[in-house]
Design a protein around this motif. Structure first.
Motif, PDB file in Angstrom:
ATOM      1  N   ARG A 211       0.830  -1.209   0.000  1.00  5.08           N
ATOM      2  CA  ARG A 211       0.000   0.000   0.000  1.00  5.08           C
ATOM      3  C   ARG A 211       0.866   1.261   0.000  1.00  5.08           C
ATOM      4  NH1 ARG A 211      -5.156   0.946   1.756  1.00  5.08           N
ATOM      5  NH2 ARG A 211      -5.475  -1.196   1.020  1.00  5.08           N
ATOM      6  N   THR A 212       1.934   1.239   0.755  1.00  3.55           N
ATOM      7  CA  THR A 212       2.834   2.398   0.796  1.00  3.55           C
ATOM      8  C   THR A 212       3.501   2.614  -0.561  1.00  3.55           C
ATOM      9  OG1 THR A 212       3.266   1.952   3.130  1.00  3.55           O
ATOM     10  CG2 THR A 212       4.779   3.429   1.998  1.00  3.55           C
ATOM     11  N   SER A 213       3.924   1.554  -1.188  1.00  2.52           N
ATOM     12  CA  SER A 213       4.564   1.676  -2.508  1.00  2.52           C
ATOM     13  C   SER A 213       3.587   2.224  -3.538  1.00  2.52           C
ATOM     14  CB  SER A 213       5.102   0.316  -2.952  1.00  2.52           C
ATOM     15  OG  SER A 213       6.080  -0.157  -2.057  1.00  2.52           O
ATOM     16  N   ALA A 214       2.317   1.802  -3.466  1.00  2.89           N
ATOM     17  CA  ALA A 214       1.326   2.297  -4.417  1.00  2.89           C
ATOM     18  C   ALA A 214       1.085   3.786  -4.238  1.00  2.89           C
ATOM     19  CB  ALA A 214       0.018   1.522  -4.243  1.00  2.89           C
ATOM     20  N   VAL A 215       0.978   4.219  -3.002  1.00  2.00           N
ATOM     21  CA  VAL A 215       0.778   5.641  -2.742  1.00  2.00           C
ATOM     22  C   VAL A 215       1.989   6.446  -3.218  1.00  2.00           C
ATOM     23  CG1 VAL A 215       0.485   7.374  -0.933  1.00  2.00           C
ATOM     24  CG2 VAL A 215      -0.807   5.236  -0.824  1.00  2.00           C
ATOM     25  N   MET A 216       3.179   5.963  -2.937  1.00  2.00           N
ATOM     26  CA  MET A 216       4.384   6.681  -3.333  1.00  2.00           C
ATOM     27  C   MET A 216       4.546   6.723  -4.846  1.00  2.00           C
ATOM     28  SD  MET A 216       5.854   8.010  -0.740  1.00  2.00           S
ATOM     29  CE  MET A 216       7.354   8.460  -1.593  1.00  2.00           C
ATOM     30  N   ALA A 217       4.125   5.658  -5.535  1.00  2.00           N
ATOM     31  CA  ALA A 217       4.224   5.660  -6.998  1.00  2.00           C
ATOM     32  C   ALA A 217       3.280   6.696  -7.604  1.00  2.00           C
ATOM     33  CB  ALA A 217       3.911   4.265  -7.537  1.00  2.00           C
ATOM     34  N   GLU A 218       2.061   6.745  -7.093  1.00  2.89           N
ATOM     35  CA  GLU A 218       1.109   7.725  -7.617  1.00  2.89           C
ATOM     36  C   GLU A 218       1.541   9.145  -7.262  1.00  2.89           C
ATOM     37  OE1 GLU A 218      -3.743   8.508  -7.612  1.00  2.89           O
ATOM     38  OE2 GLU A 218      -2.838   6.883  -6.444  1.00  2.89           O
ATOM     39  N   PHE A 219       2.000   9.328  -6.048  1.00  5.54           N
ATOM     40  CA  PHE A 219       2.505  10.647  -5.665  1.00  5.54           C
ATOM     41  C   PHE A 219       3.724  11.020  -6.500  1.00  5.54           C
ATOM     42  CE2 PHE A 219       5.614  13.077  -3.231  1.00  5.54           C
ATOM     43  CZ  PHE A 219       4.898  14.224  -2.933  1.00  5.54           C
ATOM     44  N   GLY A 220       4.565  10.053  -6.814  1.00  2.00           N
ATOM     45  CA  GLY A 220       5.767  10.333  -7.603  1.00  2.00           C
ATOM     46  C   GLY A 220       5.440  10.898  -8.969  1.00  2.00           C
ATOM     47  N   ARG A 221       4.369  10.420  -9.599  1.00  2.00           N
ATOM     48  CA  ARG A 221       3.994  10.971 -10.908  1.00  2.00           C
ATOM     49  C   ARG A 221       3.589  12.435 -10.787  1.00  2.00           C
ATOM     50  NH1 ARG A 221       1.584   5.789 -11.325  1.00  2.00           N
ATOM     51  NH2 ARG A 221      -0.441   6.617 -10.663  1.00  2.00           N
TER      52      ARG A 221
END
Length: 858
Positions: free
Chosen positions: A20-30
């Protein structure tokens, strides 16, 4: 504790948290990569085109807390591992992180701390009831009854609790209410500093991060302010992950917890803290990697921007015109119907507590500067000035002294706006205004220091006092202008933070579907720097900015909250002042002769000065003393009881309007000494207390009877000065020759005696006599120590004085006071019958001089 965490956070749940943390960080990264290019474009454009900021009047220093610490002391902490309270030594450094040590000795030896508390996102509480309310709200499934007890008992009545919605809670307690208030102020300052937001010095990274975070939350349907945007980037991202992850885990884990209610609450807090630490570690690593990627690409983007800046600006203006034509009618309709009617009420709610807070800052600054000026009047030496300046230099970072300013802002109430405008809580605006108060106080103090140092050389005595007063007046004027500018900027930003998210929430459903088609108007090479979502938000902001500016201007014209009008632009009246240094002045090191040994450019063997002074508990055993004394900046009183008492006899009062000493008018008891000096300038009278006469008795009021007339040169203070009918103490009389040769002084003295005995001379004579045993007569019941007869003749008679013609007075001589008084009365009556211009013959004048010298003069 470990079993509870390992049981409920098994490998499957930990993997779910990581995913879940990786998914949030990936979306935030974009979002972050997109906004990083836009922020770089805005920064380079501002650099090329330039922009004028308001000229500040006060100076700003870069590193005010260099070689300083905030506070340190001992208190009790509740340890989760042992479930017991233990004494701990807490140290708050310039980073505002709280370091915990086993003891003060461990800190002094430089040992590693037992733990460090970063206060970002915390709240400092001082009651178990308030803590229980927050705890029950966070655990709605296990909501406790109103009368239920917490899972821990505080050993004292003065707890201090650091509460966090996700991280571990910290429990402390102290012995007294005074300690609790001081520690609470320090903890609140730590929270305030940690929640201050990201550094504004990063012109690209900080705007990119905040815009990406806002766009991410808007994509999830969360508009408006967010009170968990606290700490550094990793902490903010961890809070972002926990915003959605925490409720989901609570629904999964809390129903499976066993035990009593208090035990389930405790177990859930431990589990939540373990999850938060895992998320925080992951967000920190991934954000660092994301930031590094953008920094590597930054030079290439910067080169492309500087090459094609004109074309990029032209393309953006073209797309903006197209979007404006589409959305402007909808925006204007929304502003007229839903925004304009509420701007004034929102501004009024913001202005009232903010203006009171800044006014309190000015009052504290004024009092402290007046104190420096008064102390300089008493002692104008450079060493004393350095001592006072060294104390006042850290005034802005003194949590206890600034607490009254911060409390004014706590009254901010936006209850009606929280539902309408999606304002989560007013804490965002409260803490921002408090940080601005601290900055303005520090700027004012720093400017005062620079002005004083600039004028320090070549001034001494009264010149130095006048110089300090001029510096004080100049700093207060500069503060008035700068505080007005800062407040108006704060009002505009706060109104935008409240109104813009509300407008975006209302306009997005109808406008967002039409925005993607405008991407076709942007060249592919410029698509990294021009985003239609940003252009849409800029248009919304521009549409309401004019109304906000006009509302703030109208408030400034009314001058209800001491705001300057925008037309009143003050130019820099001190051009040379801005050329001075921005570093903190080391008054003790530069002017006080205190030098540290330097090795490699660093000062060694010198402990950091502590801003907040310690608390000493009188009569309390050492193991139970909190806030033990450590080397630091002491002598800074936080409360009224710590103020320096001034000597009433030697210090002149200060006019609060002009800040200059007031010359006292002649009056008691100073006038008594003046009359004595006038009659006999050779005689010196030593006064031990201004509220008593030289012989230890209280002065009489006007109209009271004159009891005795005697001559006193010097006396030893009596053991019982308030004793009325007691025996006199032994007197020590120096042998000095007294002679009265001034006829005008004699005539004036006789006139005063005539007025005093005019009613019934015989009655005065009988009451004014002293018996042979040397006892005082009964004093008048109307006499008051606060009101005196300025004649200078109301002192009681001395014993052991004998009438000797023109001879020095010794301790073995006794005077017949009754005969002296009869002689004086006859002289007074005869002098009234004589003509004012007629002169007395030589024998009569000699007789009067001898009688007066032996019987009536002091």
């Amino acid at each position: 504790m470990g079993d509870v965490i390992s049981t409920n956070l098994d490998e499957g749940k930990r993997e779910m948290i990581t995913a879940r943390t990786s998914a949030v960080m990936a979306e935030f990264g974009r979002f972050y990569e997109q906004q990083y290019a836009v922020a770089l474009f805005n920064s380079v454009r501002y650099e090329i085109e330039g922009g004028g900021n308001t000229q500040t009047q006060l100076l700003h220093r870069k590193d005010p807390l260099k070689n300083k610490s905030i506070f340190s002391g001992s208190l009790f902490q509740y340890l989760e591992e042992s479930k017991k309270w233990r004494s701990r030594f807490l140290y708050v450094g310039d980073s505002y992180n709280i370091s915990l040590f086993e003891s003060k000795a461990a800190h002094d030896r430089g040992l590693h701390s037992k733990g460090v508390i970063n206060c970002a996102g915390y709240r400092a509480l001082t009651s178990m009831e308030e803590y229980l309310g927050l705890l029950n709200n966070s655990l709605s499934d296990t909501k406790a009854k109103a009368a239920s007890a917490p899972f821990l008992k505080c050993p004292t009545q003065f707890p201090i609790i650091l509460w966090h919605p996700y991280a571990r809670h910290h429990y402390f307690c102290v012995m007294t209410e005074k300690e609790q208030k001081k520690w609470h102020a320090v903890f609140q300052d730590c929270v305030r500093h940690s929640n201050n937001g990201l550094s504004e010095e990063c012109k690209v990274a900080t705007p990119a991060f905040t815009d990406a975070l806002r766009l991410y939350r808007q994509a999830k349907g969360h508009y408006g302010t967010w009170d968990m945007m606290c700490g550094n980037q990793a902490q903010i991202l961890a809070n972002l992950v926990m915003e959605s992850l925490h409720p989901e885990l609570k629904n999964l884990i809390v129903p499976r917890l066993k035990g009593k209610l208090q035990q389930r609450q405790r177990d859930w807090m431990l589990i939540s803290d373990a999850v938060y630490r895992q998320v925080l570690s992951q967000t920190k690593t991934q954000h660092e990697a994301l930031a590094q990627v953008c920094e590597v690409e930054c030079p290439r983007l910067d080169s492309a921007l500087r090459t094609d800046m004109d074309q990029i600006i032209t393309s953006k203006e073209h797309v903006s015109g197209k979007i404006r034509a589409l959305v402007l009618p909808r925006v204007e309709q929304l502003v007229r119907s839903k925004v304009q009617p509420y701007i004034h009420s929102i501004l009024e709610a913001l202005m009232e507590p903010t203006s009171r807070g800044f006014s309190e800052v000015r009052d504290i600054l004024f009092r402290e500067l007046v104190e420096v000026s008064k102390n300089t009047m008493n002692d104008s030496s450079k060493e004393k000035l350095v001592e006072h300046m060294d104390k006042i230099s850290m005034l802005a970072f003194h949590p206890v002294k600034m607490q009254s300013c911060y409390e004014k802002m706590e009254a901010l109430n936006l209850e009606g706006l929280q539902q309408r405008c999606d304002v989560s809580s007013p804490s965002v605006f409260i803490q921002r205004a408090q940080i601005l108060m601290r900055q303005q106080m520090d700027n004012a103090v720093h400017t005062f220091e620079q002005l004083v140092r600039q004028s320090l050389d070549g001034h001494s005595g009264e010149d130095l006092c006048k110089t300090i007063q001029r510096c004080q007046d100049r700093v207060l004027k500069k503060y008035d202008y700068d505080s007005s500018t800062v407040r108006k900027k704060f009002f505009r930003e706060a109104l935008l933070q409240i109104i813009i998210p509300y407008m975006l929430k209302q306009l997005s459903p109808s406008c967002s579907p039409d925005l993607p088609k405008f991407k076709e108007l942007i060249f592919e090479d410029f698509s990294r720097f021009i985003l239609v979502e940003n252009i849409f938000e800029e248009l919304v902001l521009q549409s309401v900015s004019k109304d906000i500016m006009m509302t703030v201007k109208e408030a400034a014209v009314q001058r209800r909250h001491n705001l300057y009008r925008d037309s009143m632009v003050l130019t820099s009246s001190d051009p040379n002042l801005h050329l001075l240094g921005e570093d903190t002045i080391d008054w003790a090191g530069q002017f006080g002769g205190v030098k540290g040994e330097k090795q490699g450019g660093e000062v060694t063997n010198r402990k950091r000065k502590q801003i907040v002074s310690m608390i000493q508990l009188d009569g309390m055993p050492l193991p139970y003393e909190s806030c033990l004394e450590v080397p630091g900046v002491d002598g800074i009183p936080e409360e009224n009881e710590g103020q320096i008492e001034q000597d009433v006899e030697t210090e002149k009062p200060v006019n609060p309007m002009q800040h200059v000493p007031i010359e006292k008018e002649p009056g008691s008891p100073d006038s008594i000494k003046e009359i004595r000096d006038l009659i006999n300038p050779v005689l010196e009278v030593v006064e031990k207390d201004s509220s008593q006469l030289t012989n230890g008795t209280l002065p009489l009021e006007e109209g009271d009877e004159v009891k005795h007339i005697t001559t006193i040169t010097e006396m030893v203070p009596r053991e019982s000065p308030n004793k009325v009918d007691g025996e006199l103490d032994s007197l020590q009389i120096e042998q000095e020759e007294e002679q009265c040769t001034s006829p005008s002084a004699i005539e004036s003295a006789i006139q005063q005696i005539e007025i005093a005995i005019q009613e019934d001379p015989s009655e005065h004579l009988s009451e004014g006599a002293i018996d042979s045993d040397g006892e005082f007569p009964q004093t008048s019941s109307n006499s008051s120590p606060l009101h005196h007869d300025d004649s200078g003749f109301q002192s009681p008679a001395n014993e052991n004085v004998e009438e000797v013609e023109a001879q020095p007075i010794t301790g073995d001589e006794v005077v017949d006071t009754e005969q002296v008084m009869l002689t004086l009365v006859e002289g007074v009556k005869s002098s009234i019958d004589l003509d004012a211009k007629a002169s007395c013959d030589a024998s009569e004048e000699k007789s009067e001089v001898e009688t007066t010298a032996d019987g009536c003069l002091l």
